[in-house]
Design a protein around this motif. Structure first.
Motif, PDB file in Angstrom:
ATOM      1  N   GLY A 431      -2.619  81.439  49.136  1.00 12.71           N
ATOM      2  CA  GLY A 431      -3.091  80.382  50.020  1.00 12.71           C
ATOM      3  C   GLY A 431      -3.515  79.126  49.289  1.00 12.71           C
ATOM      4  O   GLY A 431      -3.667  78.074  49.920  1.00 12.71           O
ATOM      5  N   LEU A 432      -3.729  79.210  47.975  1.00 14.11           N
ATOM      6  CA  LEU A 432      -4.085  78.015  47.209  1.00 14.11           C
ATOM      7  C   LEU A 432      -2.867  77.122  46.967  1.00 14.11           C
ATOM      8  O   LEU A 432      -3.009  75.927  46.722  1.00 14.11           O
ATOM      9  N   SER A 476     -17.643  87.014  51.551  1.00 17.64           N
ATOM     10  CA  SER A 476     -17.022  85.730  51.852  1.00 17.64           C
ATOM     11  C   SER A 476     -17.391  84.760  50.746  1.00 17.64           C
ATOM     12  O   SER A 476     -18.556  84.662  50.364  1.00 17.64           O
ATOM     13  N   ILE A 477     -16.399  84.054  50.235  1.00 19.48           N
ATOM     14  CA  ILE A 477     -16.609  83.152  49.101  1.00 19.48           C
ATOM     15  C   ILE A 477     -16.005  81.793  49.433  1.00 19.48           C
ATOM     16  O   ILE A 477     -14.858  81.702  49.881  1.00 19.48           O
ATOM     17  N   TRP A 478     -16.813  80.762  49.230  1.00 17.45           N
ATOM     18  CA  TRP A 478     -16.373  79.383  49.414  1.00 17.45           C
ATOM     19  C   TRP A 478     -16.182  78.758  48.040  1.00 17.45           C
ATOM     20  O   TRP A 478     -16.972  78.987  47.128  1.00 17.45           O
ATOM     21  N   ALA A 479     -15.133  77.948  47.885  1.00 19.40           N
ATOM     22  CA  ALA A 479     -14.802  77.407  46.566  1.00 19.40           C
ATOM     23  C   ALA A 479     -14.277  75.987  46.684  1.00 19.40           C
ATOM     24  O   ALA A 479     -13.566  75.638  47.631  1.00 19.40           O
ATOM     25  N   LYS A 499     -11.987  78.883  51.536  1.00 18.22           N
ATOM     26  CA  LYS A 499     -12.752  80.113  51.747  1.00 18.22           C
ATOM     27  C   LYS A 499     -11.809  81.309  51.693  1.00 18.22           C
ATOM     28  O   LYS A 499     -10.652  81.228  52.107  1.00 18.22           O
ATOM     29  N   ILE A 500     -12.332  82.430  51.196  1.00 18.23           N
ATOM     30  CA  ILE A 500     -11.599  83.686  51.232  1.00 18.23           C
ATOM     31  C   ILE A 500     -12.585  84.823  51.463  1.00 18.23           C
ATOM     32  O   ILE A 500     -13.759  84.726  51.093  1.00 18.23           O
ATOM     33  N   PHE A 515      -6.661  82.438  50.971  1.00 15.48           N
ATOM     34  CA  PHE A 515      -7.567  81.301  51.098  1.00 15.48           C
ATOM     35  C   PHE A 515      -7.190  80.460  52.317  1.00 15.48           C
ATOM     36  O   PHE A 515      -6.007  80.267  52.618  1.00 15.48           O
ATOM     37  N   SER A 516      -8.212  79.964  52.998  1.00 10.86           N
ATOM     38  CA  SER A 516      -8.015  79.015  54.091  1.00 10.86           C
ATOM     39  C   SER A 516      -8.832  77.764  53.805  1.00 10.86           C
ATOM     40  O   SER A 516      -9.835  77.808  53.078  1.00 10.86           O
TER      41      SER A 516
END
Length: 540
Positions: A431-432, A476-479, A499-500, A515-516
């Motif tokens: 998704g990246l 849940s991880i935000w980057a 986020k993933i 990832f979205s």
């Protein structure tokens, strides 16, 4: 829907400019509190900056850096219009333009709630300095901290300027600006603490903690923009720092010399010392279970890896280890011998976290690790953001080095109790779309004549991160994304927040995780850090 009673609930996008102007006009004070009583716990804060065109650069006329003399001067190749102005980086390697900083409040589901402008009279950021703007919540969840510049909007080259108390006469940027830590509490109150650390370069991250009833600030960054030998103050002001929050208005603060709290010496690994001070070119910072962790992922000195600060003196006799049980946070600076700073640098009280790379950065390639942000889901699970090599090699519609990277993205590391070391389980990148250019509305199309490569950026990896453990056994991880492009300075590229959700107990990459996008790329905006709001109870 929950009632939105926090500071961001009434700071709509339409009111941001007015609030920012009022904050600027108010002058330097020790704190700024909004009219509401609180920020909503459990929401996210995302640090962003929007470019402000001050029309103070004229192509073919303006001399850079401002105030330069003699051979240090170059003539601007581009004016002040975004993003073309960053083509000036081709001749002025210190080029940057100070811009205001804002904190966007989002629900955990990604809904935009409002904007909290950081008072521009107190603190601003350098738009293109991609390593800045990390947000970190204190262990008790009460205070959000970050570090930037006590410099005015439109100041040029502030990110490589000296600090007023540490002047390097060989620095080609003659300006001087304090670095400053901002702290934000749930009631919307900002406080600011000046520092002479990171002269010639930038502070990247800050976190605060209460130890023994006293408040401390710990920071990470880099220093030095001149030639060898670097002044003592530059060496002292690099890497890991400690300071006490100031109770004075920022304009009344007169900080002394920087106070290093940690340093890593290559001699512990049996390697020869590199450039004194540059081995501690730290980027990421996190605090977990009373231990400070740092990352180094750029520059040609030292080791690009994950470190921790050892307050026991017993964790790593050979430079590599894991934290000792019961280790405590430091409350004072690192003791050093001033007479040996130039020859040997600071003494070493940091360790490479066992299992992570120990190869010298001078041999790094596109396939090496470039760690940045850190987040512990629990004592045995560590997520590490890898930002990629920054190689913008381009062919057949793709940034090929980024697309081929096997290390960039979100690395999941699991502690192996049997061997006593951390092991890489897998790297999340679906998704990246690494290396694939994306379109940004209002951003230039085609190639940048200054570089011969497309303006359109592509994701190269990830930088700052935060996360939470969910009740269903996932995290849940935000980057924040890093980029490659043909822009004049890749740090000025419009980037994103993604986020993933990952299965916490998985040791091999689960299928379907992707990832979205939470905050899409916007022309003239950069995204820098992410954290939960002050008042949020840590989920781990």
């Amino acid at each position: 829907m929950r009632p939105r009673t926090g500071i961001a609930a009434f700071l709509s996008a339409a009111s941001v400019a007015g609030v920012l102007a009022a904050a600027t006009a108010a002058g330097a004070t020790t704190s700024h509190a909004a009219q509401s009583t609180s920020i909503v716990p459990g929401d996210l804060l995302v640090s962003t900056s929007n470019y402000v065109d001050g029309h103070n650069i004229t192509a073919g006329k303006t001399q850079l850096p401002p105030g330069c003399t003699g051979s240090d001067c170059v003539t601007a190749s581009a004016g002040s219009n975004y993003p073309y102005t960053f083509n000036n980086d081709g001749t002025d390697g210190s080029f940057g333009v100070v811009s205001p900083l804002s904190l966007q409040e989002l629900t955990a589901g990604g809904q935009h709630v409002g904007t909290i402008p950081v008072p521009s009279s107190e603190l601003n950021t350098s738009f293109s300095s991609k390593s800045e703007g990390a947000l970190n919540l204190s262990p008790d969840g009460k205070t959000l901290s970050f570090i930037d510049y006590d410099a005015p909007v439109d100041a040029i080259d502030a990110s490589n300027a000296n600090t007023p108390g540490v002047i390097d006469p060989t620095n080609p940027v003659p300006g001087a600006y304090y670095r400053a830590v901002a702290q934000l509490t749930q009631n919307g109150k900002f406080t600011f603490t000046r520092s002479n650390a990171y002269s010639g370069n930038n502070g990247r991250a800050a976190v605060s903690a209460v130890v023994g009833g006293k408040d401390y600030i710990y920071t990470a960054g880099n220093a030095g923009n001149g030639s060898n030998p670097q002044p003592d103050g530059v060496i002292l002001g690099a890497g890991a720092q400690i300071m006490s929050p100031s109770s004075l208005p920022e304009s009344q603060q007169k900080p002394g010399q920087p106070t290093p709290v940690g340093s890593f010496n290559l001699a512990k690994l049996g390697d020869a010392q590199d450039k004194v001070g540059k081995d501690d070119n730290f980027r990421g910072l996190t605090l977990f279970n009373n231990v400070l962790y740092y990352t180094k992922g750029s520059g040609g000195n030292g080791v690009n890896t994950v470190y921790f600060l050892d307050t026991t003196g017993k964790a790593c006799p050979n430079g590599v280890g894991v934290p000792s049980p019961g280790a405590k946070l430091p409350t004072s600076g690192l003791a050093y011998d001033e007479s040996t700073l130039q020859s040997g640098g600071l003494p070493s009280n940091m360790c490479v976290l066992k299992g992570f790379p120990t190869a010298l950065a001078k041999g790094a390639t596109d396939s090496s690790d470039y760690p940045f942000g850190l987040w512990f889901a629990n004592p045995d699970t560590l997520y590490v953001a890898d930002e990629g090599a920054g190689d913008n090699t381009y062919a057949n519609g793709s940034y090929t080095a980024a697309a081929a990277s096997a290390t960039a993205g979100l690395q999941k590391w699991v502690f192996d109790k049997a061997s006593g070391e951390w092991k890489l389980a897998y790297t999340l990148r679906s998704g990246l779309n690494l290396g694939t250019p994306y379109t940004v509305k209002g951003y230039p199309a085609g190639d940048n004549p200054a570089t011969g490569l497309p303006w359109a950026p592509a994701t190269d990896g990830l930088r700052n991160i935060d996360g939470k453990v969910n009740a269903n056994g996932t995290v849940s991880i935000w980057a924040v994304t890093s980029t490659v492009s043909g822009g004049g300075d890749q740090g000025a590229d419009p980037n994103q927040l993604v986020k993933i959700t990952d299965s916490l107990n998985a040791t091999s990459a689960p299928s379907g995780e992707k990832f979205s996008t939470v905050v899409p790329a916007t022309s003239d905006q950069v995204v820098r850090g992410v954290s939960f709001t002050p008042g949020t109870t840590p989920s781990r």
